[in-house]
Write a protein that holds these residues in place. Structure first.
Motif, PDB file in Angstrom:
ATOM      1  N   LEU A  19     -32.160   8.192 -12.398  1.00 41.65           N
ATOM      2  CA  LEU A  19     -32.028   6.867 -12.056  1.00 41.65           C
ATOM      3  C   LEU A  19     -30.513   6.475 -11.686  1.00 41.65           C
ATOM      4  CD1 LEU A  19     -33.510   4.184 -11.420  1.00 41.65           C
ATOM      5  CD2 LEU A  19     -33.011   3.701 -13.824  1.00 41.65           C
ATOM      6  N   ASN A  20     -30.292   6.256 -10.475  1.00 42.66           N
ATOM      7  CA  ASN A  20     -28.645   5.666 -10.339  1.00 42.66           C
ATOM      8  C   ASN A  20     -28.577   4.480  -9.244  1.00 42.66           C
ATOM      9  OD1 ASN A  20     -26.000   5.996 -10.122  1.00 42.66           O
ATOM     10  ND2 ASN A  20     -25.908   7.735  -8.524  1.00 42.66           N
ATOM     11  N   ALA A  21     -29.068   3.395  -9.771  1.00 43.65           N
ATOM     12  CA  ALA A  21     -29.339   2.226  -9.104  1.00 43.65           C
ATOM     13  C   ALA A  21     -27.856   1.630  -8.539  1.00 43.65           C
ATOM     14  CB  ALA A  21     -30.027   1.059  -9.696  1.00 43.65           C
ATOM     15  N   ASN A  22     -28.356   1.232  -7.410  1.00 38.36           N
ATOM     16  CA  ASN A  22     -26.631   0.779  -6.448  1.00 38.36           C
ATOM     17  C   ASN A  22     -27.275  -0.626  -5.951  1.00 38.36           C
ATOM     18  OD1 ASN A  22     -24.130   1.557  -5.423  1.00 38.36           O
ATOM     19  ND2 ASN A  22     -25.363   1.050  -3.819  1.00 38.36           N
ATOM     20  N   GLY A  23     -28.298  -1.265  -5.457  1.00 33.92           N
ATOM     21  CA  GLY A  23     -28.270  -2.350  -5.033  1.00 33.92           C
ATOM     22  C   GLY A  23     -29.587  -2.885  -5.295  1.00 33.92           C
ATOM     23  N   PRO A  57     -29.365   5.651   0.377  1.00 31.62           N
ATOM     24  CA  PRO A  57     -29.370   4.117   0.611  1.00 31.62           C
ATOM     25  C   PRO A  57     -28.748   3.239  -0.385  1.00 31.62           C
ATOM     26  CG  PRO A  57     -31.499   5.067  -0.763  1.00 31.62           C
ATOM     27  CD  PRO A  57     -30.602   6.217  -0.302  1.00 31.62           C
ATOM     28  N   TYR A  58     -28.179   2.270   0.028  1.00 29.96           N
ATOM     29  CA  TYR A  58     -27.322   1.513  -0.733  1.00 29.96           C
ATOM     30  C   TYR A  58     -27.880   0.041  -1.202  1.00 29.96           C
ATOM     31  CZ  TYR A  58     -22.901   3.870  -1.321  1.00 29.96           C
ATOM     32  OH  TYR A  58     -22.114   4.883  -1.645  1.00 29.96           O
ATOM     33  N   ASP A  59     -28.411  -0.591  -0.400  1.00 31.30           N
ATOM     34  CA  ASP A  59     -28.977  -1.873  -0.800  1.00 31.30           C
ATOM     35  C   ASP A  59     -30.298  -2.287  -0.222  1.00 31.30           C
ATOM     36  OD1 ASP A  59     -28.732  -4.401  -2.024  1.00 31.30           O
ATOM     37  OD2 ASP A  59     -27.233  -5.247  -0.851  1.00 31.30           O
ATOM     38  N   VAL A  60     -30.954  -3.333  -0.629  1.00 29.18           N
ATOM     39  CA  VAL A  60     -32.235  -3.960   0.025  1.00 29.18           C
ATOM     40  C   VAL A  60     -32.309  -5.338  -0.258  1.00 29.18           C
ATOM     41  CG1 VAL A  60     -33.422  -3.465  -2.326  1.00 29.18           C
ATOM     42  CG2 VAL A  60     -34.735  -3.606  -0.083  1.00 29.18           C
ATOM     43  N   VAL A  61     -32.927  -6.097   0.772  1.00 31.93           N
ATOM     44  CA  VAL A  61     -33.108  -7.319   0.542  1.00 31.93           C
ATOM     45  C   VAL A  61     -34.619  -7.590   0.960  1.00 31.93           C
ATOM     46  CG1 VAL A  61     -31.084  -8.369   0.815  1.00 31.93           C
ATOM     47  CG2 VAL A  61     -32.352  -7.908   2.799  1.00 31.93           C
ATOM     48  N   VAL A  62     -35.389  -8.580   0.520  1.00 30.20           N
ATOM     49  CA  VAL A  62     -36.772  -8.966   0.880  1.00 30.20           C
ATOM     50  C   VAL A  62     -36.876 -10.501   1.026  1.00 30.20           C
ATOM     51  CG1 VAL A  62     -39.095  -8.553  -0.168  1.00 30.20           C
ATOM     52  CG2 VAL A  62     -37.451  -7.151  -0.999  1.00 30.20           C
ATOM     53  N   ASN A  63     -37.640 -10.469   2.127  1.00 35.89           N
ATOM     54  CA  ASN A  63     -37.939 -11.889   2.684  1.00 35.89           C
ATOM     55  C   ASN A  63     -38.935 -12.484   2.254  1.00 35.89           C
ATOM     56  OD1 ASN A  63     -39.972 -10.913   4.376  1.00 35.89           O
ATOM     57  ND2 ASN A  63     -38.685 -10.933   6.195  1.00 35.89           N
ATOM     58  N   SER A  64     -39.468 -13.649   2.526  1.00 38.75           N
ATOM     59  CA  SER A  64     -40.756 -14.329   1.985  1.00 38.75           C
ATOM     60  C   SER A  64     -41.994 -13.783   2.486  1.00 38.75           C
ATOM     61  CB  SER A  64     -40.725 -15.843   2.249  1.00 38.75           C
ATOM     62  OG  SER A  64     -40.592 -16.067   3.780  1.00 38.75           O
ATOM     63  N   ASN A  65     -41.820 -12.934   3.481  1.00 41.41           N
ATOM     64  CA  ASN A  65     -43.096 -12.233   4.116  1.00 41.41           C
ATOM     65  C   ASN A  65     -43.181 -10.611   3.449  1.00 41.41           C
ATOM     66  OD1 ASN A  65     -43.892 -14.465   5.815  1.00 41.41           O
ATOM     67  ND2 ASN A  65     -42.161 -13.733   7.086  1.00 41.41           N
ATOM     68  N   ARG A 115     -22.012  -2.278  -9.695  1.00 45.22           N
ATOM     69  CA  ARG A 115     -22.414  -1.865  -8.486  1.00 45.22           C
ATOM     70  C   ARG A 115     -22.431  -3.248  -7.644  1.00 45.22           C
ATOM     71  NH1 ARG A 115     -24.197   3.148  -7.613  1.00 45.22           N
ATOM     72  NH2 ARG A 115     -22.542   4.718  -8.620  1.00 45.22           N
ATOM     73  N   ALA A 116     -23.401  -4.078  -8.294  1.00 44.90           N
ATOM     74  CA  ALA A 116     -23.707  -5.591  -7.525  1.00 44.90           C
ATOM     75  C   ALA A 116     -24.460  -6.463  -8.355  1.00 44.90           C
ATOM     76  CB  ALA A 116     -24.932  -5.058  -6.526  1.00 44.90           C
ATOM     77  N   ILE A 117     -24.512  -7.642  -7.980  1.00 41.22           N
ATOM     78  CA  ILE A 117     -25.280  -8.745  -8.627  1.00 41.22           C
ATOM     79  C   ILE A 117     -25.978  -9.417  -7.452  1.00 41.22           C
ATOM     80  CG2 ILE A 117     -23.192 -10.306  -8.472  1.00 41.22           C
ATOM     81  CD1 ILE A 117     -24.084 -11.472 -10.933  1.00 41.22           C
ATOM     82  N   THR A 118     -27.195  -9.787  -8.117  1.00 37.52           N
ATOM     83  CA  THR A 118     -28.009 -10.545  -7.135  1.00 37.52           C
ATOM     84  C   THR A 118     -28.865 -11.906  -7.853  1.00 37.52           C
ATOM     85  OG1 THR A 118     -29.825 -10.527  -5.424  1.00 37.52           O
ATOM     86  CG2 THR A 118     -29.885  -9.273  -7.189  1.00 37.52           C
ATOM     87  N   PHE A 119     -29.028 -12.827  -7.246  1.00 38.52           N
ATOM     88  CA  PHE A 119     -29.584 -14.004  -7.999  1.00 38.52           C
ATOM     89  C   PHE A 119     -31.100 -14.218  -7.463  1.00 38.52           C
ATOM     90  CE2 PHE A 119     -25.213 -14.921  -8.673  1.00 38.52           C
ATOM     91  CZ  PHE A 119     -25.146 -15.452  -9.739  1.00 38.52           C
ATOM     92  N   ASN A 120     -31.810 -14.672  -8.327  1.00 36.91           N
ATOM     93  CA  ASN A 120     -33.276 -15.054  -8.027  1.00 36.91           C
ATOM     94  C   ASN A 120     -33.497 -16.293  -7.684  1.00 36.91           C
ATOM     95  OD1 ASN A 120     -36.188 -14.923  -7.975  1.00 36.91           O
ATOM     96  ND2 ASN A 120     -36.540 -14.424 -10.005  1.00 36.91           N
ATOM     97  N   LEU A 121     -33.402 -16.548  -6.297  1.00 36.77           N
ATOM     98  CA  LEU A 121     -33.525 -18.003  -5.803  1.00 36.77           C
ATOM     99  C   LEU A 121     -34.791 -18.680  -5.670  1.00 36.77           C
ATOM    100  CD1 LEU A 121     -30.370 -18.147  -3.819  1.00 36.77           C
ATOM    101  CD2 LEU A 121     -30.402 -18.785  -5.815  1.00 36.77           C
TER     102      LEU A 121
END
Length: 332
Positions: A45-49, A101-109, A304-310
């Protein structure tokens, strides 16, 4: 509303079976509980995004693993246990494959967009969180075999705006590329040498785009149409040597910046006018009552990164319940 911090500690699993760990922290970074444990000698495991998917009370963290060239989705339960729901990808250049791969985003669909940096493309994947399955929908990139030809070069961080448009930090081309859900290029931000190797990008709920202009050492802001608003470099409270690496905005519009050189997280006001808080990584050396050296425990390492759960409440208002802070720790 009280916000929690989920810190993802990334470990190198060896023959002595170290455990992968994810810890949950409160917003002041005081330890809450052991969040995730697993033993698997074959799991590197070497998480990045990472990102959160939230819909119809279903919340699932999704993150990228550089070492295995995969996207993972995990689920956690009330009894404090965690499991990997599914993964996507393995190293390669074809459909269903990823390369660094470096990052991922997921939309409401439940559509995931992955920055497949080593293949110079964005991969669009449909995720079924119920059946724990996924399917490649399209690839957008520089290669002749991609579904849409977009000249990406080493893309890194990705962001979504409120309408679902995708923002790609196209690091090698010194620009931010804005695409719609079909992969159509809407605009480019940072042309004419305005940006230099940008690594991070985020879009606030107020439609302000913040870019980690890493090569220039700036944070730059633009409006939703790509018009320049402001930029800042070094500010009081930031070490003389720093590296603005990735950025994220919370529900209030405050901008959180990862300094990968000092392992710090800086919280700025929405307009970058003031540094509100610093969550430090490298400990400050202090002296006790008797003159002894006191070194507090290190909080972050290899950030590496920070992301919020909106999420939205019943009246449609946004709020953030927790955040995922991603590190890359190698423990032997």
């Amino acid at each position: 509303m009280k916000r929690n911090i989920i810190v993802l500690f990334v470990l190198l699993i060896t023959s002595i079976a170290n455990a992968d760990l994810i810890y949950q922290y409160q917003v002041d970074y005081q330890f809450c509980r052991d969040f995730f444990k697993t033993n698997n000698n074959n799991f590197l495991l070497n998480a990045n995004g990472g990102a959160f998917f939230y819909k119809d009370k279903l919340s699932a963290p999704v993150f990228i693993d550089l070492s295995s060239h995969k996207m993972f989705c995990i689920s956690h339960f009330r009894d404090n246990s965690t499991m990997i729901l599914f993964d996507y990808g393995y190293q390669g250049q074809g459909k269903g494959e990823l390369n660094t791969p470096y990052d991922v985003v997921v939309n409401s669909n439940a559509e995931a967009f992955i920055s497949d940096s080593g293949n110079n493309r964005i991969v669009k994947v449909q995720i079924d969180f119920v059946k724990h399955m996924n399917k490649v929908l399209e690839t957008w990139g520089a290669g002749t075999n991609e579904d849409k030809q977009i000249g990406f070069s080493n893309p890194h961080r990705i962001a979504l705006d409120r309408t679902g448009n995708i923002y790609v930090a196209d690091t090698g081309n010194n620009r931010i590329v804005v695409l719609d859900n079909s992969g159509k290029v809407l605009r480019e931000i940072g042309k004419n040498n305005q940006l230099n190797a940008p690594f991070g990008v985020t879009v606030s709920l107020n439609d302000v785009i913040t870019v980690a202009d890493t090569g220039n050492g700036f944070l730059q802001q633009f409006d939703i149409n790509g018009n320049f608003i402001r930029k800042i470099g070094w500010v009081t409270g930031v070490p003389d040597r720093y590296n603005y690496y990735s950025v994220a905005a919370d529900s209030k519009g405050n901008v959180y910046v990862v300094d990968s050189l000092n392992d710090n997280i800086y919280e700025f006001a929405p307009d970058l006018s003031s540094l509100l808080s610093t969550y430090p990584g490298i400990p400050e050396i202090k002296f006790g009552i008797k003159g002894e050296i006191v070194i507090p425990a290190r909080r972050f390492k290899n950030l590496r990164a920070i992301t919020f759960n909106l999420n939205r409440d019943t009246k449609g208002r946004f709020y953030d319940t927790n955040a995922m802070v991603i590190e890359a720790r190698n423990v032997i």
